[in-house]
Every structure is written in structure tokens, then in C-alpha cells.
Scaffold this motif. Structure first.
Motif, PDB file in Angstrom:
ATOM      1  N   ALA A  14       0.841  -1.208   0.000  1.00 31.18           N
ATOM      2  CA  ALA A  14       0.000   0.000   0.000  1.00 31.18           C
ATOM      3  C   ALA A  14       0.875   1.257   0.000  1.00 31.18           C
ATOM      4  CB  ALA A  14      -0.931  -0.005   1.213  1.00 31.18           C
ATOM      5  N   ARG A  15       1.951   1.231   0.782  1.00 35.55           N
ATOM      6  CA  ARG A  15       2.896   2.357   0.831  1.00 35.55           C
ATOM      7  C   ARG A  15       3.532   2.580  -0.543  1.00 35.55           C
ATOM      8  NH1 ARG A  15       7.182   1.130   5.100  1.00 35.55           N
ATOM      9  NH2 ARG A  15       8.815   1.622   3.609  1.00 35.55           N
ATOM     10  N   LEU A  16       3.872   1.499  -1.204  1.00 31.38           N
ATOM     11  CA  LEU A  16       4.463   1.575  -2.532  1.00 31.38           C
ATOM     12  C   LEU A  16       3.484   2.203  -3.531  1.00 31.38           C
ATOM     13  CD1 LEU A  16       6.918   0.826  -4.299  1.00 31.38           C
ATOM     14  CD2 LEU A  16       5.814  -1.381  -4.695  1.00 31.38           C
ATOM     15  N   LEU A  17       2.249   1.744  -3.496  1.00 34.93           N
ATOM     16  CA  LEU A  17       1.238   2.262  -4.432  1.00 34.93           C
ATOM     17  C   LEU A  17       0.955   3.751  -4.230  1.00 34.93           C
ATOM     18  CD1 LEU A  17      -1.387  -0.621  -4.678  1.00 34.93           C
ATOM     19  CD2 LEU A  17       0.396   0.005  -6.319  1.00 34.93           C
ATOM     20  N   LYS A  18       1.111   4.253  -3.009  1.00 36.58           N
ATOM     21  CA  LYS A  18       0.853   5.667  -2.711  1.00 36.58           C
ATOM     22  C   LYS A  18       1.666   6.583  -3.632  1.00 36.58           C
ATOM     23  CE  LYS A  18      -1.423   6.880   1.273  1.00 36.58           C
ATOM     24  NZ  LYS A  18      -2.730   7.236   0.777  1.00 36.58           N
ATOM     25  N   HIS A  19       2.877   6.147  -3.988  1.00 34.44           N
ATOM     26  CA  HIS A  19       3.745   6.966  -4.834  1.00 34.44           C
ATOM     27  C   HIS A  19       3.236   7.053  -6.270  1.00 34.44           C
ATOM     28  CE1 HIS A  19       6.748   7.282  -1.685  1.00 34.44           C
ATOM     29  NE2 HIS A  19       6.578   5.995  -1.472  1.00 34.44           N
ATOM     30  N   PHE A  20       2.283   6.197  -6.617  1.00 36.27           N
ATOM     31  CA  PHE A  20       1.802   6.108  -7.992  1.00 36.27           C
ATOM     32  C   PHE A  20       0.294   6.331  -8.105  1.00 36.27           C
ATOM     33  CE2 PHE A  20       5.635   3.647  -7.539  1.00 36.27           C
ATOM     34  CZ  PHE A  20       6.383   4.024  -8.641  1.00 36.27           C
ATOM     35  N   GLU A  21      -0.330   6.746  -7.015  1.00 33.11           N
ATOM     36  CA  GLU A  21      -1.792   6.809  -6.971  1.00 33.11           C
ATOM     37  C   GLU A  21      -2.417   7.778  -7.973  1.00 33.11           C
ATOM     38  OE1 GLU A  21      -2.765   7.720  -2.933  1.00 33.11           O
ATOM     39  OE2 GLU A  21      -1.916   9.726  -3.031  1.00 33.11           O
ATOM     40  N   ASP A  22      -1.646   8.690  -8.517  1.00 30.50           N
ATOM     41  CA  ASP A  22      -2.192   9.644  -9.491  1.00 30.50           C
ATOM     42  C   ASP A  22      -2.312   9.061 -10.899  1.00 30.50           C
ATOM     43  OD1 ASP A  22      -2.351  11.549  -7.506  1.00 30.50           O
ATOM     44  OD2 ASP A  22      -0.427  12.470  -8.006  1.00 30.50           O
ATOM     45  N   ASN A  23      -1.762   7.859 -11.102  1.00 29.76           N
ATOM     46  CA  ASN A  23      -1.782   7.262 -12.430  1.00 29.76           C
ATOM     47  C   ASN A  23      -2.321   5.833 -12.353  1.00 29.76           C
ATOM     48  OD1 ASN A  23      -1.045   5.894 -14.866  1.00 29.76           O
ATOM     49  ND2 ASN A  23       0.493   7.478 -15.257  1.00 29.76           N
ATOM     50  N   THR A  24      -3.540   5.646 -12.807  1.00 31.31           N
ATOM     51  CA  THR A  24      -4.201   4.339 -12.733  1.00 31.31           C
ATOM     52  C   THR A  24      -3.418   3.260 -13.475  1.00 31.31           C
ATOM     53  OG1 THR A  24      -6.326   5.467 -12.611  1.00 31.31           O
ATOM     54  CG2 THR A  24      -6.385   3.117 -13.127  1.00 31.31           C
ATOM     55  N   ALA A  58      11.596  -2.714  -3.979  1.00 29.64           N
ATOM     56  CA  ALA A  58      10.822  -1.709  -4.717  1.00 29.64           C
ATOM     57  C   ALA A  58      10.671  -0.422  -3.900  1.00 29.64           C
ATOM     58  CB  ALA A  58       9.450  -2.282  -5.088  1.00 29.64           C
ATOM     59  N   LEU A  59      10.523  -0.549  -2.590  1.00 24.84           N
ATOM     60  CA  LEU A  59      10.423   0.637  -1.732  1.00 24.84           C
ATOM     61  C   LEU A  59      11.725   1.430  -1.700  1.00 24.84           C
ATOM     62  CD1 LEU A  59       8.243  -0.727   1.209  1.00 24.84           C
ATOM     63  CD2 LEU A  59       7.644   1.135  -0.354  1.00 24.84           C
ATOM     64  N   VAL A  60      12.862   0.754  -1.757  1.00 25.67           N
ATOM     65  CA  VAL A  60      14.150   1.466  -1.829  1.00 25.67           C
ATOM     66  C   VAL A  60      14.158   2.347  -3.078  1.00 25.67           C
ATOM     67  CG1 VAL A  60      16.643   1.210  -2.197  1.00 25.67           C
ATOM     68  CG2 VAL A  60      15.496  -0.198  -0.474  1.00 25.67           C
ATOM     69  N   VAL A  61      13.707   1.790  -4.191  1.00 22.20           N
ATOM     70  CA  VAL A  61      13.665   2.547  -5.446  1.00 22.20           C
ATOM     71  C   VAL A  61      12.710   3.737  -5.322  1.00 22.20           C
ATOM     72  CG1 VAL A  61      12.976   2.453  -7.881  1.00 22.20           C
ATOM     73  CG2 VAL A  61      14.340   0.590  -6.896  1.00 22.20           C
ATOM     74  N   ALA A  62      11.497   3.489  -4.853  1.00 26.89           N
ATOM     75  CA  ALA A  62      10.469   4.532  -4.825  1.00 26.89           C
ATOM     76  C   ALA A  62      10.683   5.563  -3.718  1.00 26.89           C
ATOM     77  CB  ALA A  62       9.082   3.900  -4.684  1.00 26.89           C
ATOM     78  N   ALA A  70       7.079   3.462 -12.887  1.00 26.81           N
ATOM     79  CA  ALA A  70       6.350   2.207 -12.687  1.00 26.81           C
ATOM     80  C   ALA A  70       7.079   1.014 -13.299  1.00 26.81           C
ATOM     81  CB  ALA A  70       4.942   2.311 -13.259  1.00 26.81           C
ATOM     82  N   ASP A  71       7.756   1.210 -14.419  1.00 22.15           N
ATOM     83  CA  ASP A  71       8.507   0.111 -15.029  1.00 22.15           C
ATOM     84  C   ASP A  71       9.667  -0.321 -14.134  1.00 22.15           C
ATOM     85  OD1 ASP A  71       6.923  -0.107 -17.334  1.00 22.15           O
ATOM     86  OD2 ASP A  71       8.130   1.356 -18.419  1.00 22.15           O
ATOM     87  N   LEU A  72      10.439   0.647 -13.669  1.00 25.00           N
ATOM     88  CA  LEU A  72      11.580   0.342 -12.805  1.00 25.00           C
ATOM     89  C   LEU A  72      11.112  -0.303 -11.497  1.00 25.00           C
ATOM     90  CD1 LEU A  72      14.575   0.472 -12.048  1.00 25.00           C
ATOM     91  CD2 LEU A  72      14.220   2.846 -11.357  1.00 25.00           C
ATOM     92  N   THR A  73      10.075   0.239 -10.909  1.00 21.02           N
ATOM     93  CA  THR A  73       9.567  -0.287  -9.640  1.00 21.02           C
ATOM     94  C   THR A  73       8.965  -1.678  -9.827  1.00 21.02           C
ATOM     95  OG1 THR A  73       9.167   1.987  -8.955  1.00 21.02           O
ATOM     96  CG2 THR A  73       8.150   0.263  -7.627  1.00 21.02           C
ATOM     97  N   SER A  74       8.276  -1.905 -10.931  1.00 23.13           N
ATOM     98  CA  SER A  74       7.739  -3.244 -11.229  1.00 23.13           C
ATOM     99  C   SER A  74       8.874  -4.244 -11.412  1.00 23.13           C
ATOM    100  CB  SER A  74       6.872  -3.207 -12.494  1.00 23.13           C
ATOM    101  OG  SER A  74       5.723  -2.429 -12.283  1.00 23.13           O
ATOM    102  N   ALA A  75       9.925  -3.831 -12.117  1.00 25.18           N
ATOM    103  CA  ALA A  75      11.083  -4.715 -12.301  1.00 25.18           C
ATOM    104  C   ALA A  75      11.757  -5.005 -10.961  1.00 25.18           C
ATOM    105  CB  ALA A  75      12.066  -4.092 -13.287  1.00 25.18           C
ATOM    106  N   ALA A  76      11.767  -4.025 -10.060  1.00 28.78           N
ATOM    107  CA  ALA A  76      12.320  -4.259  -8.723  1.00 28.78           C
ATOM    108  C   ALA A  76      11.500  -5.320  -7.981  1.00 28.78           C
ATOM    109  CB  ALA A  76      12.362  -2.949  -7.927  1.00 28.78           C
TER     110      ALA A  76
END
Length: 184
Positions: A14-24, A58-62, A70-76
């Protein structure tokens, strides 16, 4: 018996998704990557839910690098999934770039010297994932019960990952050096 998610798994994702919540589209991509990472780790045993390591990377990245890609974080999230998942699954669910980055960080059946020589030639994003993974591992091993394994990890990380980090991102290099120093 399969374990479900623990509090960190839910809160961390949930914390990770917060960084991307503006883009569905980003949230959908990350959710697909998380589902694949969870599938890749299904049946693995350990002291913690195996997918938690992927979430922390992924949290380290974000959060620590403040890279909201989103691509980099997904790959993480998928950095170690290709050992159990076909690359085509990652490609069809998350796209070519995520699959390529996950492939770049995957340690094929190659010796350590070759792996890091190959990784040094990969894009910066792939190096960031590997460094973030090593940082999480070092932090996890600070109070690790298996001292010999922790010291072997520390030695390998100092030999290969710290130089990679120094040429990639000074902040991560510093954090990794501190985390490795704390492994006694």
C-alpha cells in the motif's frame, strides 16, 4: 501449509502504491507485478513471507531514491522472479521494459565475476535494482543468526556490489556501505 500476507506485505505494498496513486495505469502495472512476484515466491519457505523482500527492494527505489517510474519499480518487484516464472509471463503482464530489466538483473547460471561484469554493462536502472536488492539483504542480515552466511554475503557485496554502486548512485553506495559495516 501456505502462509498468507502479513502486516508488512499489506502495508508495504500500500505504501508503494501511494507513490503512484495519481496514475491508474501505473497502479495496475505495479499490482500485476506484485501478483507475479507473489506467484514466483509461492511455496518458498523462510522466516518471513518471501515476497516481502521484493516489496522492500521496490520501496528502496520509490522512497529512498525517489524514483517514481512504474517500469523500474515493477522490475524491482520482479528482480528475482525469472528463476521460477517464464519471461513471457512478465512481458505479457508488465511489458517489454519490465521484462528486460528483470532479465538484466537475473543471475543466470553464471559465475559471480561474469554476472557482475555483465551487469556493469546493463542500463543504470538494472544496476539500481541490484544495488537496492543488496541493500535490503545487508539490512536484513545485520542480526542474522547464520553468521558465516552473513559474512560471505558481506564479502561478496563489498567486492562486487559496492564498486557497482559507487559508479551508479552515491547515495545507495553510502547506504550499502553502512549496512555492510553493521554486519558483524
Amino acid at each position: 501449509m501456505e502462509r498468507g500476507f502479513d502486516d508488512f506485505t499489506k502495508a508495504g505494498f500500500a505504501r508503494l502504491l501511494k507513490h503512484f496513486e495519481d496514475n491508474t495505469d501505473d497502479v495496475v502495472k505495479l499490482t500485476r507485478a506484485f501478483a507475479l512476484a507473489n506467484k514466483a515466491h509461492k511455496g518458498q519457505r523462510g522466516d518471513e513471507i518471501p515476497v516481502n523482500h521484493a516489496i522492500r527492494v521496490a520501496l528502496v527505489v520509490a522512497e529512498e531514491l525517489q524514483i517514481h517510474d512504474a517500469d523500474l519499480t515493477s522490475a524491482a518487484l520482479l528482480h528475482d522472479a525469472l528463476g521460477t516464472l517464464p519471461e513471457e509471463d512478465v512481458q505479457s503482464e508488465c511489458g517489454d521494459k519490465v521484462a528486460s530489466l528483470a532479465r538484466s538483473t537475473a543471475k543466470k547460471q553464471e559465475e559471480t565475476n561474469r554476472y557482475f561484469a555483465r551487469l556493469a554493462k546493463e542500463p543504470r536502472e538494472a544496476k539500481l535494482i541490484k544495488i537496492a536488492e543488496s541493500l535490503d539483504m545487508a539490512r536484513s542480515m545485520k542480526n542474522f543468526a547464520y553468521r558465516d552466511k552473513a559474512l560471505r554475503f558481506k564479502e561478496e557485496a563489498q567486492k562486487y556490489v559496492v564498486p557497482l554502486a559507487e559508479g551508479t548512485d552515491e547515495r545507495l553506495a553510502f547506504k550499502l556501505s553502512v549496512a555492510l559495516y553493521e554486519i558483524k
